[in-house]
Design a protein around this motif. Sequence first.
Motif, PDB file in Angstrom:
ATOM      1  N   GLN A   1      16.082 -84.147 -51.402  1.00 33.60           N
ATOM      2  CA  GLN A   1      17.109 -82.913 -51.604  1.00 33.60           C
ATOM      3  C   GLN A   1      17.020 -81.885 -50.874  1.00 33.60           C
TER       4      GLN A   1
ATOM      5  N   ASN B   1      21.627 -81.997 -49.573  1.00 29.99           N
ATOM      6  CA  ASN B   1      22.646 -82.611 -50.194  1.00 29.99           C
ATOM      7  C   ASN B   1      22.759 -82.284 -51.829  1.00 29.99           C
ATOM      8  N   HIS B   2      24.105 -82.448 -52.330  1.00 27.48           N
ATOM      9  CA  HIS B   2      24.049 -82.116 -53.596  1.00 27.48           C
ATOM     10  C   HIS B   2      23.417 -83.194 -54.452  1.00 27.48           C
ATOM     11  N   PRO B   3      22.607 -82.910 -55.488  1.00 32.89           N
ATOM     12  CA  PRO B   3      22.079 -84.106 -56.263  1.00 32.89           C
ATOM     13  C   PRO B   3      22.857 -85.209 -56.702  1.00 32.89           C
ATOM     14  N   GLY B   4      24.190 -84.853 -57.004  1.00 35.96           N
ATOM     15  CA  GLY B   4      25.185 -85.836 -57.315  1.00 35.96           C
ATOM     16  C   GLY B   4      25.267 -86.830 -56.310  1.00 35.96           C
ATOM     17  N   VAL B   5      25.361 -86.503 -54.927  1.00 33.77           N
ATOM     18  CA  VAL B   5      25.627 -87.132 -53.899  1.00 33.77           C
ATOM     19  C   VAL B   5      24.360 -88.129 -53.641  1.00 33.77           C
TER      20      VAL B   5
ATOM     21  N   LYS C   1      22.429 -89.088 -56.077  1.00 36.87           N
ATOM     22  CA  LYS C   1      22.558 -90.071 -57.178  1.00 36.87           C
ATOM     23  C   LYS C   1      23.168 -91.107 -56.742  1.00 36.87           C
TER      24      LYS C   1
END
Length: 268
Positions: free
Chosen positions: A217, A222-226, A228
């Motif tokens: 990260q 990148n966003h953690p959701g991306v 994931k």
Amino acid sequence: MKNIGFIGMGNMALAIAEGFIKSGKVKGENIFAYAPNQEKLKSNAAKIGFNAEDSVSKMISKCDAVIVACKPYQIKDVLGEKGGDVQTALKGKALISVAAGWVHSTFHEILGDDVRIQCIMPNTPALVGEGVMLFEKQNSLSEQELSQVKELFSALGIIEELPTNLMGIGGAISGCGPAFMDLIMEAYADAAVKYGIARPTAYRLVAQTMLGSARLQQVTGNHPGVLKDAVCSPSGTTIRGVDSLEKNGLRGACISSIDVIMDFKSGK
């Protein structure tokens, strides 16, 4: 800022001193420390290579900057009364505090304008050079001193500046956070052991997975959701695990752990 002094030499202070020396930013001969337990202090001084002192005020007199690393409840007693030996020795010096809960205004009430002050909140991963150093934006260091202090503490991890009103929540996240990460690490290691992996191997697998995920990260931004989503294939195994974590309230539990800390700090 050649000579650095430490008031208190517990685990965090040792990590800071050792980090300074190992990084080459400060020589051991230029670090001085005082602690009440003189036997332990001298033992640590011999191991790491700093100078053990038997008087706070004498130690301060040898230093350009002093790091307050004793327990927060001890600070008032250590600083003593206005006009005392310690406060007199501190006049004209830079004082850096790593004591939890103490901010610029707290020290200024005691020391006035005679001492230049910077409060920093480190966390335990500083022991391995992967810490978070929260710098309170309000400080009275000179521009050169602030630059030097940031350079010194960069040996222990990343530096983030926060306004005074956000130091509490920042400390809850980075200061208390390692314990929460350790709980998660232990839980997933328990799961690995449940299904047959030896515990030392389980800890290595989980620790490296946490470390690698955090580093990914940081590097990508990148966003953690991306990140994931990139692991979750349609109808795959990972999304089933994510679904279970959501159903069991992982996000809510994480947020609540911070809520109770902030409530406690505010006296609720």
